[in-house]
Write a protein that holds these residues in place. Structure first.
Motif, PDB file in Angstrom:
ATOM      1  N   THR A  42       0.849  -1.187   0.000  1.00  0.00           N
ATOM      2  CA  THR A  42       0.000   0.000   0.000  1.00  0.00           C
ATOM      3  C   THR A  42       0.885   1.237   0.000  1.00  0.00           C
ATOM      4  O   THR A  42       2.010   1.214   0.501  1.00  0.00           O
ATOM      5  N   MET A  43       0.337   2.278  -0.565  1.00  0.00           N
ATOM      6  CA  MET A  43       1.076   3.534  -0.665  1.00  0.00           C
ATOM      7  C   MET A  43       1.230   4.133   0.733  1.00  0.00           C
ATOM      8  O   MET A  43       0.265   4.192   1.485  1.00  0.00           O
ATOM      9  N   PRO A  44       2.436   4.586   1.078  1.00  0.00           N
ATOM     10  CA  PRO A  44       2.615   5.242   2.379  1.00  0.00           C
ATOM     11  C   PRO A  44       1.723   6.479   2.481  1.00  0.00           C
ATOM     12  O   PRO A  44       1.449   7.146   1.490  1.00  0.00           O
ATOM     13  N   ALA A  45       1.291   6.781   3.680  1.00  0.00           N
ATOM     14  CA  ALA A  45       0.375   7.909   3.909  1.00  0.00           C
ATOM     15  C   ALA A  45       0.948   9.217   3.396  1.00  0.00           C
ATOM     16  O   ALA A  45       0.231  10.034   2.822  1.00  0.00           O
ATOM     17  N   ALA A  46       2.235   9.447   3.562  1.00  0.00           N
ATOM     18  CA  ALA A  46       2.858  10.699   3.111  1.00  0.00           C
ATOM     19  C   ALA A  46       2.757  10.825   1.589  1.00  0.00           C
ATOM     20  O   ALA A  46       2.478  11.897   1.059  1.00  0.00           O
ATOM     21  N   ALA A  47       2.981   9.729   0.862  1.00  0.00           N
ATOM     22  CA  ALA A  47       2.902   9.760  -0.598  1.00  0.00           C
ATOM     23  C   ALA A  47       1.464   9.970  -1.050  1.00  0.00           C
ATOM     24  O   ALA A  47       1.197  10.685  -2.015  1.00  0.00           O
ATOM     25  N   ALA A  48       0.532   9.369  -0.346  1.00  0.00           N
ATOM     26  CA  ALA A  48      -0.880   9.521  -0.706  1.00  0.00           C
ATOM     27  C   ALA A  48      -1.335  10.966  -0.509  1.00  0.00           C
ATOM     28  O   ALA A  48      -2.181  11.462  -1.243  1.00  0.00           O
ATOM     29  N   ALA A  49      -0.760  11.660   0.450  1.00  0.00           N
ATOM     30  CA  ALA A  49      -1.151  13.042   0.732  1.00  0.00           C
ATOM     31  C   ALA A  49      -0.654  14.021  -0.327  1.00  0.00           C
ATOM     32  O   ALA A  49      -1.095  15.156  -0.387  1.00  0.00           O
ATOM     33  N   VAL A  50       0.267  13.582  -1.193  1.00  0.00           N
ATOM     34  CA  VAL A  50       0.837  14.463  -2.213  1.00  0.00           C
ATOM     35  C   VAL A  50       0.009  14.416  -3.501  1.00  0.00           C
ATOM     36  O   VAL A  50       0.428  14.857  -4.534  1.00  0.00           O
ATOM     37  N   LYS A  51      -1.193  13.889  -3.423  1.00  0.00           N
ATOM     38  CA  LYS A  51      -2.053  13.817  -4.605  1.00  0.00           C
ATOM     39  C   LYS A  51      -2.258  15.205  -5.194  1.00  0.00           C
ATOM     40  O   LYS A  51      -2.230  16.198  -4.486  1.00  0.00           O
ATOM     41  N   LYS A  52      -2.510  15.214  -6.483  1.00  0.00           N
ATOM     42  CA  LYS A  52      -2.801  16.464  -7.184  1.00  0.00           C
ATOM     43  C   LYS A  52      -4.060  17.095  -6.593  1.00  0.00           C
ATOM     44  O   LYS A  52      -5.053  16.413  -6.380  1.00  0.00           O
ATOM     45  N   PRO A  53      -4.027  18.407  -6.315  1.00  0.00           N
ATOM     46  CA  PRO A  53      -5.223  19.034  -5.739  1.00  0.00           C
ATOM     47  C   PRO A  53      -6.387  19.010  -6.731  1.00  0.00           C
ATOM     48  O   PRO A  53      -6.187  19.100  -7.938  1.00  0.00           O
ATOM     49  N   LEU A  54      -7.577  18.888  -6.193  1.00  0.00           N
ATOM     50  CA  LEU A  54      -8.756  18.901  -7.047  1.00  0.00           C
ATOM     51  C   LEU A  54      -8.976  20.311  -7.568  1.00  0.00           C
ATOM     52  O   LEU A  54      -8.864  21.279  -6.832  1.00  0.00           O
ATOM     53  N   LEU A  55      -9.285  20.394  -8.848  1.00  0.00           N
ATOM     54  CA  LEU A  55      -9.554  21.696  -9.462  1.00  0.00           C
ATOM     55  C   LEU A  55     -11.036  22.009  -9.359  1.00  0.00           C
ATOM     56  O   LEU A  55     -11.881  21.117  -9.445  1.00  0.00           O
ATOM     57  N   THR A  56     -11.351  23.273  -9.211  1.00  0.00           N
ATOM     58  CA  THR A  56     -12.747  23.696  -9.256  1.00  0.00           C
ATOM     59  C   THR A  56     -13.212  23.609 -10.711  1.00  0.00           C
ATOM     60  O   THR A  56     -12.382  23.599 -11.632  1.00  0.00           O
ATOM     61  N   PRO A  57     -14.517  23.568 -10.949  1.00  0.00           N
ATOM     62  CA  PRO A  57     -14.997  23.557 -12.338  1.00  0.00           C
ATOM     63  C   PRO A  57     -14.470  24.744 -13.160  1.00  0.00           C
ATOM     64  O   PRO A  57     -14.142  24.594 -14.330  1.00  0.00           O
ATOM     65  N   MET A  58     -14.349  25.926 -12.534  1.00  0.00           N
ATOM     66  CA  MET A  58     -13.838  27.099 -13.266  1.00  0.00           C
ATOM     67  C   MET A  58     -12.348  26.953 -13.581  1.00  0.00           C
ATOM     68  O   MET A  58     -11.898  27.382 -14.643  1.00  0.00           O
ATOM     69  N   GLU A  59     -11.584  26.321 -12.675  1.00  0.00           N
ATOM     70  CA  GLU A  59     -10.165  26.083 -12.957  1.00  0.00           C
ATOM     71  C   GLU A  59     -10.011  25.086 -14.101  1.00  0.00           C
ATOM     72  O   GLU A  59      -9.135  25.236 -14.946  1.00  0.00           O
ATOM     73  N   GLU A  60     -10.867  24.072 -14.120  1.00  0.00           N
ATOM     74  CA  GLU A  60     -10.826  23.106 -15.222  1.00  0.00           C
ATOM     75  C   GLU A  60     -11.145  23.783 -16.551  1.00  0.00           C
ATOM     76  O   GLU A  60     -10.542  23.481 -17.574  1.00  0.00           O
TER      77      GLU A  60
END
Length: 170
Positions: A2-20
């Protein structure tokens, strides 16, 4: 494994619909610093995407009408974002320098954003003014240019048009 918790926390931030839709940065003025799309549009209900260019004569005629309309709807939680078809940065800077609203920056990556917007919103020509929901990115109206130019716009008429857009089914 399983992915270490620290690596999982570095996920790409979710974009708002306007940012997309518009990218993560917008301009508030020509040659100004880029600012976060999320911050600039967080309190908005609607965004009118203004497809235009300095070399386009019909755009030069429509821009002052849109500026007057924009003045009349201040405080209604609507913003305009300029989507330029100018061919050079100096053309963009000169034309956008007269506008009171936001713009997609004219730098690297902008062409891709503009092309995606044009395809998604089926832009056939300029000037075009397309209204989208600022919270969801959903299409609201492609008749905004004609509504803004349809009659002499006073404050009451302008606010009535925005109220109508806000009431349109998504």
């Amino acid at each position: 494994w399983t992915m270490p918790a620290a690596a999982a926390a570095v996920k790409k931030p979710l974009l708002t619909p306007m940012e997309e839709l518009l990218g993560t940065k917008l301009l508030e003025k020509a040659k100004g610093p880029k600012k976060d799309t999320k911050t600039l549009l967080k309190d908005k209900d609607l965004v009118a995407l203004y497809f235009s260019a300095s070399w386009c004569k019909p755009c030069q005629t429509f821009s002052p009408l849109l500026m007057e309309f924009y003045d009349h709807i201040e405080g209604m939680n609507v913003d305009v974002v300029f989507v330029s078809s100018d061919r050079t940065t100096p053309e963009f800077d000169e034309y956008y320098g007269h506008m009171p609203w936001l713009a997609i920056p004219s730098d690297a990556g902008a062409a891709k954003i503009k092309n995606n917007l044009s395809q998604r919103l089926k832009i056939q020509g300029i000037p075009s003014l397309i209204v989208v929901d600022a919270k969801t990115g959903e299409f609201v109206s492609d008749k905004a240019r004609y509504e803004v130019t349809g009659t002499f716009i006073d404050e009451k008429q302008a606010q009535g048009i925005v109220t109508k857009w806000k009431g349109l089914e998504r």
